[in-house]
Design an enzyme around this catalytic site. Structure first.
Site, PDB file in Angstrom:
ATOM      1  CE  LYS A  54     -53.031 -93.526  58.628  1.00 34.95           C
ATOM      2  NZ  LYS A  54     -53.855 -93.651  60.264  1.00 34.95           N
ATOM      3  CD  GLN A  98     -54.695 -91.990  63.451  1.00 32.68           C
ATOM      4  OE1 GLN A  98     -54.815 -92.093  62.144  1.00 32.68           O
ATOM      5  NE2 GLN A  98     -53.814 -92.703  63.711  1.00 32.68           N
ATOM      6  CG  ASP A 121     -58.438 -97.739  59.981  1.00 30.22           C
ATOM      7  OD1 ASP A 121     -57.191 -98.120  59.474  1.00 30.22           O
ATOM      8  OD2 ASP A 121     -58.898 -96.657  60.397  1.00 30.22           O
TER       9      ASP A 121
HETATM   10  N1  GUN Z   1     -53.967 -95.731  65.187  1.00 30.57           N
HETATM   11  C1  GUN Z   1     -52.664 -96.597  65.128  1.00 30.57           C
HETATM   12  N2  GUN Z   1     -52.756 -97.407  64.185  1.00 30.57           N
HETATM   13  C2  GUN Z   1     -53.883 -97.047  63.491  1.00 30.57           C
HETATM   14  C3  GUN Z   1     -54.576 -97.212  62.251  1.00 30.57           C
HETATM   15  O1  GUN Z   1     -54.112 -98.350  61.651  1.00 30.57           O
HETATM   16  N3  GUN Z   1     -55.723 -96.736  61.973  1.00 30.57           N
HETATM   17  C4  GUN Z   1     -56.265 -96.036  62.735  1.00 30.57           C
HETATM   18  N4  GUN Z   1     -57.613 -95.474  62.457  1.00 30.57           N
HETATM   19  N5  GUN Z   1     -55.854 -95.553  63.781  1.00 30.57           N
HETATM   20  C5  GUN Z   1     -54.642 -96.218  64.330  1.00 30.57           C
END
Ligand code: GUN
Length: 296
Positions: A54, A98, A121
């Site tokens: 990311k 995350q 998110d």
């Molecule tokens: N863990 C797995 N997928 C995601 C996501 O799309 N966002 C976040 N913050 N954590 C994740």
């Protein structure tokens, strides 16, 4: 293979190019570029890989990125205090905590601490709640399900009136995917571990989104001829015959299902690249909201 392949890599590239153009436009108008900050708690190897991907993508598109890694034994108060600090920092437009978080932490309370305007998110209860309500719109939509819908739209699959089946009801993918399909006037069935007659229900779907986390569970006879199949699962299977010692596959038995489906988004190469692309798009949107460039 008869199914039309939905090429997530190519579609994601288009979304990223648009995000980069929007960043350039914003900067040309004298605004600061978007800023995304990631928060990682502990050292889960998969999460470290995702967060790294990311951040590298941000740099490529002109988005400022920064990241915090807190120790695995951080307290609830410490994590919430960091999120609060990021809420108060005008240079931070988007906050990404995350998941999964270490088991001792209350993830809902942490997600609720994120300012809804910085919730790239789309996991804040206010944004999720609005997603579930008729006539209301969230500020942000969760990236993976948003990517699934984008792929279907890009392929020209009609959502309105379609029978859609979502396999899986997770907060991150299955449930928001189902809610997005309802918003688009599909008739939606959500299947899970207690669902009876699973193959039969799937075989009635015009659109099948597989986000169940089971290796190649969806077989040919689960799929209606001509249906659009989106595979969200990603599994790493050890295999000494491969150069890397493993291969990646999804929740769908790709070879056999592609003989009957009308459209298929594979895994890898489908939803995966879309998730990051949609995150970049949400980060741009967060900056547009902060700068007052769009009304929400
Ligand atoms: N863990 C797995 N997928 C995601 C996501 O799309 N966002 C976040 N913050 N954590 C994740």
């Amino acid at each position: 293979m008869t199914a039309k392949l939905i090429d997530g890599k190519a579609v994601a590239k288009k979304v990223r190019e648009q995000a980069a153009a929007d960043v350039a436009d914003m900067v040309a108008k004298g605004y600061a570029p978007p800023g995304l900050t990631t928060v990682l708690v502990g050292v889960d190897p998969a999460s470290e890989v995702y967060v790294g991907m990311k951040q590298r993508m941000c740099k490529k598109l002109g988005i400022e990125s920064s990241g915090y890694t807190l120790p695995a034994d951080s307290s609830q108060e410490e994590v919430e205090a960091l999120v609060q600090k990021l809420n108060d920092d005008p240079k931070v437009n988007g906050i990404l905590v995350q998941l999964p978080l270490p088991g001792h932490l209350d993830d809902e309370a942490i997600l609720k601490t994120i300012s809804p305007e910085k919730d790239i998110d789309g996991f804040h209860p206010l944004n999720m709640g609005r997603l579930a309500q008729k006539g209301r719109e969230p500020l942000f939509v969760p990236c993976t399900p948003d990517g699934c819908i984008y792929l279907l739209d890009d392929a020209g699959v009609e959502l309105e009136g379609a029978n859609a089946v979502v396999l899986g009801r997770s907060n991150i993918v299955g449930m928001p995917a189902a809610l997005l399909l309802v918003k688009r006037n599909a008739t939606v069935t959500i299947c899970h571990s207690r669902t009876k007659n699973l193959p039969e229900i799937c075989a009635n779907a015009d659109i099948l989104i597989a986000a169940v986390g089971r290796v190649e569970m969806v077989k040919k006879d689960w799929v209606k001829p001509g249906a659009a199949v989106i595979d969200v699962g990603t599994h790493r299977i050890d295999d000494d015959t491969k150069e890397k010692g493993y291969y990646l596959t999804g929740d769908v038995a790709f070879d056999e299902v592609s003989e009957v489906a009308g459209y298929i988004s594979p895994s890898p190469g489908g939803v995966g690249p879309m998730t990051i692309a949609m995150l970049m798009r949400n980060s741009v949107r967060a900056a547009q909201i902060a700068h007052g460039l769009i009304e929400v």
